[in-house]
Motif scaffolding. Structure first.
Motif, PDB file in Angstrom:
ATOM      1  N   LEU A 107      23.726  35.203   2.103  1.00  0.00           N
ATOM      2  CA  LEU A 107      23.196  34.667   0.844  1.00  0.00           C
ATOM      3  C   LEU A 107      21.724  34.295   0.939  1.00  0.00           C
ATOM      4  O   LEU A 107      21.119  33.927  -0.061  1.00  0.00           O
ATOM      5  N   GLY A 108      21.149  34.370   2.134  1.00  0.00           N
ATOM      6  CA  GLY A 108      19.717  34.127   2.259  1.00  0.00           C
ATOM      7  C   GLY A 108      19.308  32.981   3.152  1.00  0.00           C
ATOM      8  O   GLY A 108      18.115  32.727   3.317  1.00  0.00           O
ATOM      9  N   ALA A 109      20.248  32.255   3.734  1.00  0.00           N
ATOM     10  CA  ALA A 109      19.877  31.176   4.647  1.00  0.00           C
ATOM     11  C   ALA A 109      19.273  31.783   5.912  1.00  0.00           C
ATOM     12  O   ALA A 109      19.712  32.829   6.374  1.00  0.00           O
ATOM     13  N   VAL A 110      18.247  31.123   6.463  1.00  0.00           N
ATOM     14  CA  VAL A 110      17.619  31.630   7.675  1.00  0.00           C
ATOM     15  C   VAL A 110      18.239  31.031   8.930  1.00  0.00           C
ATOM     16  O   VAL A 110      18.039  31.547  10.025  1.00  0.00           O
ATOM     17  N   ASP A 111      19.003  29.943   8.780  1.00  0.00           N
ATOM     18  CA  ASP A 111      19.672  29.342   9.928  1.00  0.00           C
ATOM     19  C   ASP A 111      20.835  28.499   9.440  1.00  0.00           C
ATOM     20  O   ASP A 111      20.943  28.180   8.252  1.00  0.00           O
ATOM     21  N   TYR A 112      21.671  28.117  10.382  1.00  0.00           N
ATOM     22  CA  TYR A 112      22.894  27.385  10.106  1.00  0.00           C
ATOM     23  C   TYR A 112      23.029  26.348  11.206  1.00  0.00           C
ATOM     24  O   TYR A 112      23.190  26.711  12.368  1.00  0.00           O
ATOM     25  N   LEU A 113      22.883  25.061  10.863  1.00  0.00           N
ATOM     26  CA  LEU A 113      22.913  24.002  11.873  1.00  0.00           C
ATOM     27  C   LEU A 113      24.133  23.113  11.688  1.00  0.00           C
ATOM     28  O   LEU A 113      24.486  22.767  10.560  1.00  0.00           O
TER      29      LEU A 113
END
Length: 186
Positions: A107-113
Motif C-alpha cells: 500500500l506504500g509504506a516504506v517500513d514496518y516497525l
C-alpha cells in the motif's frame, strides 16, 4: 540525535509529518520528539482524523499505527499514497505479522516497525533511502513475545472466545488458557 540528522531534515523542502496513534501518551511523546528533529507535526488519534488530515493537507511523511479504535491505519496509508505518491510512510504496530507487513508495503509504506519503537528508530526509518536501510533495532521482540502477541491478536479477533481461538490456532483449549493466564514475555 546528531547535527547531520538535523541538517538532513532542515534541508527537506517539505517537513510535514502526520503522526497517527490512539495511545495518547505515546502520540504526544513521538510528536514532540519529531518536532525537535525539525518536522512540522500534525497529530491524529483516529482513522477518520487521519484521513481528514491527509485530505486537508497531504503530509510528506507519516507514522501510522495499524490498529486503531475506529479502523485500520492501512486505510490512511492507502489514501496518502493516492493523493501524494511521493510521501514516505511507516506503520507502527504491537501486532506485527508477515501478512500485514507485506500489505503495508504494497500500500506504500516504506517500513514496518514493531512497538515499542522509539523516536530514533522512527526517524531512521523515515529518512532511510532504498540503498541504506534502517539498522536493526537494539532490543527486538523475542520470539516468545512475538508468539504471545500473535495469540493475543487472534484471541481479540475471536471476541475473546477461547474455544474459537484455540480452533483457529490449532491448539488445545487448555494449553491456550494457560498461555492467556500468564504475563507477556519480555
Amino acid at each position: 540525535m546528531n547535527d547531520t540528522a538535523d541538517e538532513a531534515v532542515l534541508a527537506l523542502p517539505d517537513r510535514t509529518l502526520l503522526v497517527l496513534d490512539d495511545d495518547l501518551p505515546f502520540l504526544h511523546r513521538l510528536a514532540r520528539a519529531m518536532e525537535r528533529r525539525g518536522f512540522e507535526v500534525t497529530e491524529a488519534e483516529t482513522v477518520s482524523a487521519g484521513l481528514a488530515a491527509v485530505n486537508a493537507s497531504p503530509p510528506a511523511f507519516a507514522v501510522v499505527d495499524m490498529r486503531l479504535e475506529d479502523g485500520n491505519g492501512l486505510d490512511v496509508i492507502s489514501k496518502l499514497q493516492e493523493v501524494r505518491p511521493d510521501a514516505r510512510a511507516i506503520i507502527l504496530t504491537g501486532y506485527g505479522n508477515i501478512a500485514t507487513a507485506v500489505t503495508a508495503v504494497k500500500l506504500g509504506a516504506v517500513d514496518y516497525l514493531a512497538k515499542p519503537a522509539d523516536a530514533d528508530e522512527v526517524f531512521a526509518a523515515l529518512m532511510a533511502t532504498g540503498e541504506d536501510k534502517a539498522s536493526p533495532p537494539e532490543n527486538p521482540m523475542s520470539a516468545d513475545r512475538v508468539r504471545w502477541e500473535h495469540i493475543q491478536r487472534v484471541y481479540e479477533l475471536c471476541d475473546r472466545n477461547v474455544s474459537e481461538t484455540a480452533r483457529r490456532l490449532n491448539m488445545h483449549r487448555r494449553t491456550l488458557q494457560r498461555i492467556l493466564a500468564k504475563r507477556a514475555p519480555r
